[in-house]
Scaffold this motif. Structure first.
Motif, short mmCIF file in Angstrom:
data_model
loop_
_atom_site.label_atom_id
_atom_site.label_comp_id
_atom_site.label_asym_id
_atom_site.label_seq_id
_atom_site.Cartn_x
_atom_site.Cartn_y
_atom_site.Cartn_z
N LEU A 199 44.32 38.63 40.43
CA LEU A 199 44.93 39.37 41.53
C LEU A 199 44.56 38.71 42.86
O LEU A 199 43.39 38.40 43.09
CB LEU A 199 44.45 40.82 41.53
N GLN A 200 45.56 38.52 43.74
CA GLN A 200 45.29 37.78 44.97
C GLN A 200 46.17 38.26 46.12
O GLN A 200 47.38 38.42 45.97
CB GLN A 200 45.57 36.28 44.75
N GLY A 201 45.55 38.52 47.27
CA GLY A 201 46.29 38.80 48.50
C GLY A 201 46.72 37.50 49.15
O GLY A 201 45.92 36.56 49.28
N LEU A 202 47.96 37.43 49.58
CA LEU A 202 48.49 36.19 50.14
C LEU A 202 48.02 35.93 51.56
O LEU A 202 48.16 34.81 52.06
CB LEU A 202 50.01 36.21 50.08
N ASP A 203 47.47 36.94 52.23
CA ASP A 203 46.96 36.75 53.59
C ASP A 203 45.43 36.66 53.63
O ASP A 203 44.82 36.85 54.68
CB ASP A 203 47.40 37.92 54.49
N ASP A 204 44.83 36.35 52.50
CA ASP A 204 43.37 36.32 52.39
C ASP A 204 42.83 35.04 53.05
O ASP A 204 43.12 33.93 52.59
CB ASP A 204 42.97 36.36 50.91
N ALA A 205 42.04 35.21 54.12
CA ALA A 205 41.43 34.07 54.80
C ALA A 205 40.01 33.81 54.32
O ALA A 205 39.42 32.79 54.68
CB ALA A 205 41.43 34.30 56.31
N VAL A 206 39.44 34.70 53.51
CA VAL A 206 38.08 34.52 52.98
C VAL A 206 38.13 33.72 51.69
O VAL A 206 37.46 32.69 51.54
CB VAL A 206 37.41 35.88 52.75
N CYS A 207 38.90 34.20 50.73
CA CYS A 207 39.15 33.47 49.48
C CYS A 207 40.66 33.24 49.40
O CYS A 207 41.39 34.04 48.80
CB CYS A 207 38.65 34.26 48.27
N PRO A 208 41.16 32.17 50.01
CA PRO A 208 42.60 31.96 50.09
C PRO A 208 43.24 31.76 48.72
O PRO A 208 42.56 31.43 47.74
CB PRO A 208 42.72 30.69 50.95
N PRO A 209 44.56 31.95 48.63
CA PRO A 209 45.27 31.75 47.36
C PRO A 209 45.07 30.36 46.78
O PRO A 209 45.24 30.15 45.57
CB PRO A 209 46.74 31.99 47.74
N GLU A 210 44.70 29.41 47.60
CA GLU A 210 44.45 28.05 47.13
C GLU A 210 43.47 28.01 45.97
O GLU A 210 43.58 27.18 45.06
CB GLU A 210 43.95 27.20 48.31
N GLN A 211 42.48 28.91 46.00
CA GLN A 211 41.49 28.93 44.92
C GLN A 211 42.15 29.31 43.59
O GLN A 211 41.89 28.69 42.55
CB GLN A 211 40.39 29.91 45.26
#
Length: 658
Positions: A592-604
């Motif tokens: 599960l991933q938020g697309l606006d996450d600046a802490v653990c970005p979707p890149e991970q």
């Protein structure tokens, strides 16, 4: 009592019910005789509303949607507003609006033309900033002082912070030159507080690679009282150092400087002489009187008019007490609340906090220190379902590798009308908290009840590195992230299976953020091979080698202590990376991933999924627009929770039930 297999019990606690009650009140602030705070609104795009409790006992929201009182400081936020009572026209309130991160002022009881929020700071620029936090409203100076975070380049670590003075007349809204910088000291600043006589200013500071629960400095500067309102002379360090963390500092009404420091190995309250003399421990106990300073504005103590201190303290949980600093005598508040949040406010002899218990959600509680009587005054808990469906938690300790103690909260399956056959052991999910410098609170959580009322057990593990048990327990994780946390969670899961409490073949693990890392590492670690049947991994760290390049500034050097210096521990980073060991994944999982996450970005997540393409492990990947680090919107929480239950039904072999 009816009998049915674990996991199939019908439950009135559905995902929509859980999502509607997600979050808790935060940032209690006394504004004269009134109490103000922020509260979650999951159904309103997850915004934080600003609420007000007037002396007549009425609570109401003061700003309609889309106003969202929340700071993005270091991406985690902090105290987003301040207020000041006035003899005429009611209170003046200054707050940070999430959408543009500008400071606004408004006067809810003032003339009509001044009731609407008006901007005090310039429009957002580079990186969605500047961002403001922990404001001090100083009408005598015509200013509000706060910590400003601004971006100086395109990388998330190109950040500069300063304590600034913002004019209350709104002149800086169109003229950035109207802002005054008061202090630039170290890479991080938090907790500015002016002394009662206006002569001194204190704050906390720290630098990379240390985090604020590893090493902070309490700094003090003199203020010019002649009219220039500036810091004069050289700031002095009064407390803190390489192996000492100061979590909070503040002034008593008589000008005494107080601080919570872990110089003894436990966060204890101290009196700090202004002349640089040794601090005096006011209550020397092997208990924690503070927690990790993740967000500026957290308060674990507050001073009362008679010189007593309201304190939060305990091991593995935070209780509210009143401390006499003259002799260290500590008396706890009455009531069944087992956990108090790091927010306190004082109005005369009355003390306010946010408290919860295993049978009640977060409530705003008033303690009358004159009578010792405690009562709920706002955000009162109401049972939305029969409390017979709530779990019955148990505190447990387990033995981890090397004989070390591991603390956990056990939530067995529980239902008022259903049970399983005696020979069946229940499935269990191990919950790894975030942080990893965090802990599991001892409170009612409808998300846990969502599973336990269906016949799925939950165990929350306060693994090595968790707060609440002293500095030595926190530092067990130093250099061992991805090893000690994984081992502790596995030790609890195996012990429950050995005891017959859990079904050895139906164990799963879930976690978010740092807990997502622990869950992912548990799928690829040789130490846990074959232990878990599945996992739920939310907004995780998955490739530590690249994490520092994509995450926010606050945690960009955190892995130096958690894993090791990148230049000398590169092999350790590779060995522990779930991305580099994706070929070891053997069981289904939900990501599960938020697309606006600046802490653990979707890149991970994208790196992990690309690596999985070679092994084609069964998984589901869900992304959510408009969500950052942690989910706030009601529709997101519903979708994520229902997907999680679907995974457990699959991996535990549960036929569809309630």
């Amino acid at each position: 009592m009816s009998h049915a297999r674990y996991g199939t019990w019908p439950s009135p606690i559905d995902a929509a019910l859980v999502a509607a009650r997600d979050g808790r009140p935060e940032y209690l602030t006394a504004v004269g005789e009134e109490l103000w705070w922020t509260a979650p609104r999951p159904a309103e795009d997850g915004r934080r509303a600003l609420l007000r409790l007037t002396p007549d006992g009425r609570a109401r929201s003061e700003l309609p949607p889309p106003w969202n009182v929340r700071s993005r400081f270091t991406e985690y936020g902090g105290q987003p507003f301040a207020g000041q009572s006035r003899e005429q026209d009611g209170p003046l309130v200054v707050f940070c609006h999430f959408a543009d991160q500008r400071l606004y002022a408004f006067e809810p009881d003032g003339p009509e033309q001044r009731r609407a929020p008006r901007p005090l700071t310039p429009p957002a620029g580079r990186g969605g900033g500047p961002r403001y936090v922990d404001p001090l409203l100083l009408p005598d100076l015509g200013e509000v002082w706060c910590v400003r975070e601004e971006f100086t380049g395109d990388r998330p670590t190109d950040v500069r912070r300063a304590l600034v003075a913002v004019p209350l007349d709104g002149s800086a809204a169109h003229d950035p030159g109207a802002l005054r910088e008061l202090v630039v000291d170290g890479h991080f600043l938090a907790g500015p507080r002016r002394s009662p006589d206006g002569r001194h200013l204190l704050w906390l500071t720290w630098d990379h690679p240390r985090m604020p629960w590893e090493s902070t400095l309490l700094r003090l500067a003199e203020l010019d009282t002649g009219g220039t309102r500036t810091v004069v002379g050289t700031p002095r360090t009064l407390l803190g150092g390489p192996s000492e963390a100061v979590a909070q500092a503040d002034w008593a009404a008589d000008g005494t400087l107080l601080a919570v420091s872990d110089r003894t190995g436990w966060w204890n309250p101290h009196r700090v002489p202004l002349d640089g003399g040794p601090p005096v421990n006011l209550c020397a106990r092997q208990e924690e009187f503070a927690d990790a300073l993740w967000k500026p504005g957290q308060r674990w103590f507050a001073t009362l008019p008679d010189g007593l201190l309201a304190v939060l303290h305990g091991r593995g949980a935070a209780r509210l007490g009143v401390l006499d600093p003259s002799d260290g005598h500590l008396v706890d508040a009455p009531g069944d609340w087992t956990e108090w949040a790091s927010t306190l406010a004082v109005v005369g002899d009355r003390l306010f906090g946010v408290a919860a218990s295993p049978r009640s959600g977060p409530e705003i509680v008033e303690l009358d220190t004159a009578t010792g009587h405690a009562r709920v005054v706002a955000e009162e808990h109401h049972d939305v379902v029969d409390p017979a469906y709530y779990p019955d938690p148990r505190l447990r300790t387990f033995t981890g590798p090397g004989g070390r103690t591991v603390h956990a909260h056990l939530h067995p399956p529980h239902h008022p009308h259903y049970a399983a056959a005696d020979e069946e052991a229940p499935p269990y999910v191990v919950w790894a908290h975030g942080g990893p410098t965090g802990r599991a609170p001892q409170v009612l959580d409808l998300e846990i009840a969502y599973f336990t009322s269906r016949g799925i057990g939950v165990v929350q593990v306060d693994y090595a590195g968790s707060t609440g048990y002293g500095r030595a327990y926190r530092e067990r994780l130093r250099g061992e992230w991805g090893v000690a946390d994984v081992e502790d969670c596995a030790a609890v899961a195996r012990a429950l299976a050995d005891e017959g409490v859990a079904d050895r073949d139906r164990l799963a693990i879930r976690g978010g953020s740092a807990g997502g890392w622990t869950a992912a590492c548990s799928l690829v670690s040789p130490a846990t091979e074959g232990l878990y049947a599945g996992a739920v991994i939310s907004y995780p760290v998955l490739d530590p080698s690249s994490f520092a390049e994509v995450t926010h500034d606050l945690e960009s050097h955190y892995l130096t202590s958690l894993i090791g210096p990148p230049d000398t521990a590169a092999a350790r980073y590779r060995e522990r990376s779930p991305v580099r060991r994706a070929d070891r994944v053997r069981v289904p999982f939900l990501l599960l991933q938020g697309l606006d996450d600046a802490v653990c970005p979707p890149e991970q997540c994208e790196r992990f999924l690309a690596a999985l393409d070679r092994v084609r492990s069964p998984h589901t990947y869900l992304t959510f627009e408009g969500e950052g680090h942690g989910f706030r919107r009601q529709d997101t929480v519903v979708r994520a929770l229902e997907a999680e239950l679907a995974l457990y039904r699959q991996v535990f072999g549960i036929e569809r039930g309630g």
